[in-house]
Design an enzyme around this catalytic site. Structure first.
Site, PDB file in Angstrom:
ATOM      1  CD  GLU A  37      -2.942  -0.530   2.508  1.00 35.54           C
ATOM      2  OE1 GLU A  37      -2.927   0.591   3.063  1.00 35.54           O
ATOM      3  OE2 GLU A  37      -3.563  -1.499   2.952  1.00 35.54           O
ATOM      4  CG  ASP A  59      -4.249   7.387   8.575  1.00 34.50           C
ATOM      5  OD1 ASP A  59      -4.118   6.161   8.749  1.00 34.50           O
ATOM      6  OD2 ASP A  59      -4.431   7.907   7.461  1.00 34.50           O
TER       7      ASP A  59
END
Lengths: 363, 265
Positions: B51, B62
């Site tokens: 990724e 996040d």
């Protein structure tokens, strides 16, 4: 939310708290000296500044607080910029006996130390946010992250008509009371509708609140006043509808101050409450449909209106509301004697006095 | 092979070798493009899927580690084109497929068609867009599908099973199972018994590979995931392992970290 909204008991409880705890209905006042010109329109202030905690924010936190209680949530969280929404959330948390955690940019914690203390007096915990720009946008990011981790026991009380569905709709419904009251008050006293309704727009909750009372009255012109900061063409602005482009922020698609690559820009306004890079999606809709017009006032214009209102009406307005007042002066002159111009005086300016004094001592 | 097919092949190979697919996440341009390029080249032989994060200044899904990495990358001037160039340079027919990880606003501003075309040209296999709910994937899917690009979707811990099944159905490449409530972070211990139960129920509803991410940080975590699911996604811990380093030193640190994980995969 749908179940609560359909339940008359929920609204009865909400209205009772607004009456006994907040002090509603808020008065409608004719501002006789603010624009002292014989040919100016009649100017009316909807006095949201007289609410408990000093602004319209409490209308929404009462509603969301009751909803949280109904959902048996054990904790409220909130983001705050200037601290007004944080104080309003801490206030309803104390009243309902639900613990409150407030996320506030570290820079705002510095700038608004008085409100930090008030929140603590009310029993809330204030968490300084040190990521990003350390202001409202980042406080909102952090509140979302906190919520994602504790969604089962925590209710996120968003302070404006922003965020993912149902927030823009829900917050507007909790602020609708401003418009409903104002419309009845104007009709009762003047036996006609106002020609114009003006409100400042950051996220846009006080504006959606007062607009929703008049949106179906085609003759009433609706005006949102954004914070131009140092000017619409300068990078130091917070006027998303005037200077932004369509983007996705905090779960809704609306106008956003952003780079060509979709990075959210730093914003600036003299008023911390308008210092936000997005705006409620319903405002984007009202803009695109032409139902409302969105203008902007600079820091300087807002500051002049702040003083003018204090000296001529005996009201120190919030710097946010001063943006609406700055445009109201212009419009009242333009409309002439037949005009009936209603301004949402969304908050009082006690919180801003130190900031303004510091700014002016520097000049 | 299309991007979707390459991802399927990567999972199939790991399964045939009785391993869990190891899926590291790197933030493009953290702390600079050359370091990311060097890390990508070094790790390709020992991982199954990669990724590559396109840095975003407001990454709501996040935690502090990846948010800080994104900020370092943005401060260094990383862009969407820059991230895709890194993907292009790292992409090989016989190497691990590369999936971009991006928040939705940057690619909407870039243009979804343009982004899909650029990804295809770069040899990327697809993209994960964590802040788009199932109901809103239509325009992205329309841009990706004709080019064979995968759009793996996320299932949250709070997603009801029926909805999770619907997400799995619409997901391609694999299903991204979020291991716990909250944002990406290596700081909190995942609850593997809970994850096992969740995977078992999802397995009854989808034949697609299931990869577990958020909080997978140690060799022991990877070992636990290998007994439960088909892929282990490791992001924050990998960034923690090399944060503050550039070039060869960063490569060495990531290499040592991944070696530890691969041993238990």
């Amino acid at each position: 939310m749908d179940a609560a909204f359909a339940d008359a008991e929920f609204w009865a409880e909400y209205r009772a708290l607004l009456r006994d705890f907040v002090g509603r209905p808020s008065p409608l006042m004719e501002a006789t000296r603010y624009v002292a010109e014989p040919n100016a329109a009649t100017l009316l202030f909807k006095r949201e500044d007289l609410n408990h905690t000093g602004a319209h924010k409490i209308n929404n936190t009462v509603g969301q607080g009751l909803l949280a209680q109904r959902m048996a949530k054990r904790r409220l969280i909130a983001e705050t910029g200037a601290g007004q929404h944080g104080v309003a959330t801490a206030t309803i948390g104390a009243k309902l006996g639900i613990p409150v955690d407030v996320f506030m940019g570290a820079i705002d914690v510095e700038r608004q130390s008085l409100n930090v203390y008030v929140m603590q007096l009310l029993g809330a915990r204030v968490h300084p946010v040190t990521s990003g720009t350390q202001t409202l946008k980042d406080a909102t990011n952090e509140a979302f992250r906190e919520w994602a981790g504790r969604v089962e026991d925590t209710f996120y009380v968003i302070g404006s008509v922003v965020g993912a569905h149902p927030y823009p709709y829900m917050v507007r419904e909790f602020q609708r009371i401003i418009g409903v009251e104002a419309r009845a008050q104007v009709l009762e006293r003047y036996e006609r509708l106002p020609t114009d309704v003006i409100a400042c727009v950051g996220g846009g909750s006080n504006a959606m609140g007062i607009f929703s009372g008049f949106v179906d009255d085609a003759s009433v012109r609706l005006w949102g006043v954004e914070a131009a900061g140092h000017g619409l063409s300068s990078p130091d602005t917070a006027a998303s509808l005037n200077a932004g482009t369509i983007g996705i922020l905090h779960g809704s698609r609306s106008y956003v101050l952003q780079s060509a690559e979709g990075q959210v820009r730093n914003t600036h306004s003299i008023s911390a409450g308008l210092d936000y890079p997005g705006v409620g999606p319903e405002h984007a809709f009202l803009k695109e449909s032409g139902r409302a017009a969105y203008v902007a006032a600079t820091d300087e214009e807002a500051l002049a209106a702040f003083h003018r209102c204090a000296e001529r009406e005996g009201i120190v307005p919030a710097l946010e509301s001063a943006h609406a007042l700055a445009f109201a002066e212009r419009l009242a002159l333009e409309r002439g004697r037949d005009g009936l111009v209603l301004v949402n005086l969304s908050g009082r300016g006690d919180k801003d006095t130190r900031h303004v004094a510091a700014l002016e001592s520097r000049q | 092979m299309s991007g979707v097919e390459r991802i399927a092949a990567a999972f199939a190979r790991a399964k045939a070798e009785r391993r869990v697919a190891l899926i590291p996440y790197l933030c493009a341009g953290d702390p600079d493009a050359a370091t990311t390029a060097a890390i990508l080249a070094a790790i390709a032989p020992s991982v199954d899927v990669i990724e590559i994060g396109i840095p975003y200044g407001d990454p709501l899904a996040d935690g502090p580690t990846i948010a800080a990495a994104a900020q370092r990358a943005l401060d260094g001037g990383m862009t969407i084109d820059g991230a895709l160039a890194l993907a292009r340079d790292a992409s090989r027919e016989d190497g691990p497929p590369i999936i971009m990880f991006t928040y939705v606003n940057p690619i909407v501003q870039y243009g979804l068609e343009r982004f899909a075309e650029a990804m295809f040209a770069a040899g990327a296999a697809g993209a994960i867009v964590p802040d788009v709910p199932l109901e809103e994937i239509g325009p992205i899917r329309s841009a990706f599908a004709p080019r064979g690009l995968a759009l793996p979707l996320l299932v949250a811990p709070t997603t009801p099973l029926e909805r999770a099944a619907g997400i799995a159905e619409a997901s391609d490449g694999f299903v991204y199972l979020v291991s716990r409530l909250g944002v990406t972070s290596a700081q909190r211990e995942p609850d593997f018994d809970w994850i096992a139960g969740r995977v078992a129920r999802l397995r009854e509803r989808t034949p697609k590979p299931i990869a577990v991410g958020f909080g997978i940080a140690t060799p022991e975590h990877v070992r636990r995931v290998s007994a439960i699911a088909d892929g282990a996604i490791v992001g924050s811990a990998l960034i923690d392992a090399c944060a503050g380093y550039r070039g060869d030193e960063a490569v060495a640190r990531v290499g040592a970290f991944l070696e530890g994980l691969a041993a238990t995969a």
